[in-house]
Design a protein around this motif. Structure first.
Motif, mmCIF file in Angstrom:
data_model
loop_
_atom_site.group_PDB
_atom_site.id
_atom_site.type_symbol
_atom_site.label_atom_id
_atom_site.label_comp_id
_atom_site.label_asym_id
_atom_site.label_seq_id
_atom_site.Cartn_x
_atom_site.Cartn_y
_atom_site.Cartn_z
ATOM 1 N N THR A 130 0.490 -0.764 0.256
ATOM 2 C CA THR A 130 0.022 0.407 -0.369
ATOM 3 C C THR A 130 1.045 1.392 0.223
ATOM 4 O OG1 THR A 130 0.002 0.077 2.219
ATOM 5 C CG2 THR A 130 -2.099 -0.951 1.259
ATOM 6 N N SER A 131 2.496 1.223 -0.666
ATOM 7 C CA SER A 131 3.118 2.939 -0.262
ATOM 8 C C SER A 131 3.030 3.135 -1.685
ATOM 9 C CB SER A 131 4.694 1.567 0.162
ATOM 10 O OG SER A 131 4.950 1.217 -0.665
ATOM 11 N N ILE A 132 2.619 2.350 -2.184
ATOM 12 C CA ILE A 132 2.125 2.963 -4.022
ATOM 13 C C ILE A 132 0.717 2.872 -4.626
ATOM 14 C CG2 ILE A 132 2.887 3.766 -5.732
ATOM 15 C CD1 ILE A 132 6.035 2.518 -5.783
ATOM 16 N N ARG A 133 -0.103 4.205 -4.393
ATOM 17 C CA ARG A 133 -1.164 3.625 -4.368
ATOM 18 C C ARG A 133 -1.662 4.405 -5.539
ATOM 19 N NH1 ARG A 133 -2.009 0.003 -3.948
ATOM 20 N NH2 ARG A 133 -4.430 -0.212 -4.257
ATOM 21 N N GLY A 134 -0.687 5.055 -6.091
ATOM 22 C CA GLY A 134 -0.378 6.657 -6.751
ATOM 23 C C GLY A 134 0.570 7.620 -7.624
ATOM 24 N N PRO A 135 0.832 8.048 -8.773
ATOM 25 C CA PRO A 135 1.867 8.388 -9.262
ATOM 26 C C PRO A 135 2.270 9.389 -7.663
ATOM 27 C CG PRO A 135 0.476 9.212 -10.724
ATOM 28 C CD PRO A 135 0.039 7.870 -9.070
ATOM 29 N N GLU A 136 1.621 10.316 -6.764
ATOM 30 C CA GLU A 136 2.008 10.617 -5.720
ATOM 31 C C GLU A 136 3.049 10.357 -4.879
ATOM 32 O OE1 GLU A 136 -2.024 9.297 -4.726
ATOM 33 O OE2 GLU A 136 -0.564 9.821 -6.782
ATOM 34 N N ASP A 137 3.039 8.818 -5.423
ATOM 35 C CA ASP A 137 3.634 8.114 -4.732
ATOM 36 C C ASP A 137 5.110 7.531 -4.462
ATOM 37 O OD1 ASP A 137 1.197 8.554 -2.033
ATOM 38 O OD2 ASP A 137 0.294 6.571 -3.282
ATOM 39 N N VAL A 206 -2.730 -4.651 -10.197
ATOM 40 C CA VAL A 206 -2.161 -2.981 -11.092
ATOM 41 C C VAL A 206 -3.074 -2.003 -9.404
ATOM 42 C CG1 VAL A 206 -3.113 -1.108 -12.534
ATOM 43 C CG2 VAL A 206 -2.761 -4.161 -12.788
ATOM 44 N N VAL A 207 -2.101 -1.055 -9.368
ATOM 45 C CA VAL A 207 -2.485 0.428 -8.479
ATOM 46 C C VAL A 207 -4.145 0.851 -8.869
ATOM 47 C CG1 VAL A 207 -1.801 2.582 -7.576
ATOM 48 C CG2 VAL A 207 -0.787 0.818 -7.850
ATOM 49 N N GLY A 208 -4.265 0.648 -10.245
ATOM 50 C CA GLY A 208 -5.130 1.169 -10.695
ATOM 51 C C GLY A 208 -5.686 3.082 -11.324
ATOM 52 N N LYS A 209 -4.531 4.269 -11.395
ATOM 53 C CA LYS A 209 -4.819 5.329 -11.570
ATOM 54 C C LYS A 209 -3.488 6.036 -12.642
ATOM 55 C CE LYS A 209 -5.948 6.376 -6.546
ATOM 56 N NZ LYS A 209 -5.268 7.533 -5.174
ATOM 57 N N PRO A 210 -4.510 5.279 -13.477
ATOM 58 C CA PRO A 210 -3.273 6.116 -14.892
ATOM 59 C C PRO A 210 -3.350 7.419 -15.152
ATOM 60 C CG PRO A 210 -5.851 5.109 -15.418
ATOM 61 C CD PRO A 210 -5.757 4.662 -14.120
ATOM 62 N N PHE A 211 -1.911 7.967 -15.448
ATOM 63 C CA PHE A 211 -2.047 9.047 -15.395
ATOM 64 C C PHE A 211 -1.327 9.531 -16.478
ATOM 65 C CE2 PHE A 211 1.433 6.639 -13.609
ATOM 66 C CZ PHE A 211 2.809 6.877 -14.888
#
Length: 283
Positions: A130-137, A206-211
């Motif tokens: 859970t340490s990476i949930r999107g590009p902000e992490d 897959v995190v599931g937050k496409p950017f």
């Protein structure tokens, strides 16, 4: 003298290959269409026990049939990300469907038909991380992507001061690095990651937050205007008759992946000189 004649014949054939679709190649390729795909992307382009499966493969087969080629007249060739432009320019293939995003930079070297799909760059991590949930992490994290891909380019352009990027020749190698803890995440297009996650038997997710938005096109040799129009026609027909939707469902079954309905299915317009410039990259 015989050797000289052979060299001349070879030179003439090589020259003809630059202007004719599938005109030359080995004797086994005569009268056939040569299509570049990925061999190592589950759900998209995957070589399995001597057969080829995946969404890119299904789209390629549909296009080939519309152009008048039967399945046994298709020659499948592996098209690694960093070799795609050279393969088209050298006449090694007639077209490439290999998660090949349409970009302004690539259009300087090759032409495109399509798009036939719109993906988005995302992240894949070890199950339960859970340490990476999107590009902000991503600050301080280690990422893996493929050499020659625009996924790697996006990381360099947007996150160069935040992450360590490992580049590998294929995503199988990236998945192995993620399994073993060498990297914290793999990044590429969401549909590619969905296939890799499914193949991991629950070990990756897959995190599931496409950017980004990635417009997949059919790569063809520069100046192939008529061929581009014919491919566009086939893609739009594939969407209209329901084959496109069936191919997506068949190749993503069990992955939990759903294409972005706001941009899928796209209208294939590259062949008629549409001026849209895609904003993304590719695998």
């Amino acid at each position: 003298m015989k050797h000289l004649v052979k060299r001349c014949v070879a030179a003439v054939c090589a020259a003809a290959c630059t202007v004719a679709l599938a005109a030359c190649g080995s004797d086994d390729e005569a009268g056939k269409i040569r299509i570049g795909i990925k061999f190592d992307q589950p759900g998209l382009g995957f070589k399995k026990s001597g057969t080829y499966v995946g969404f890119d493969v299904d789209v390629a087969r549909y296009i080939a049939r519309d152009l008048g080629y039967s399945d046994d007249q298709i020659v499948w060739k592996e098209a690694p990300s960093k070799q795609r432009e050279a393969m088209l320019q050298n006449g090694d293939v007639d077209m490439i469907l290999a998660t090949y995003s349409i970009t302004a930079e690539r259009k300087n070297a090759v032409d495109f038909a399509g798009p036939y799909f719109v993906a988005g760059q995302d992240l894949m991590v070890r199950k339960g991380d859970t340490s990476i949930r999107g590009p902000e992490d991503l600050n301080g994290k280690r990422l893996c992507s493929v050499t020659g891909s625009t996924s790697a380019k996006t990381v360099k352009d947007r996150f160069a001061n935040e992450v360590q990027l490992m580049e590998q020749p294929g995503y199988a190698e990236c998945a192995t690095a993620l399994f073993s803890g060498i990297v914290d995440a793999v990044t590429t297009d969401d549909i590619i990651l969905a296939g890799l996650a499914a193949a991991s038997r629950g070990k990756l997710e897959v995190v599931g937050k496409p950017f980004t938005e990635e417009y997949y096109g059919v790569g063809i040799k520069k100046g192939s205007t008529d061929l581009a129009r014919k491919i566009d026609k086939a893609i739009n027909q594939m969407v209209a008759d329901g084959s496109w939707e069936r191919a997506i469902k068949d190749n993503t079954k069990g992955t939990g992946y759903t294409p972005n309905a706001k941009v899928n299915p796209p209208k294939a317009t590259e062949g008629v000189g549409h001026d849209r410039v895609a904003t993304g990259k590719e695998d």
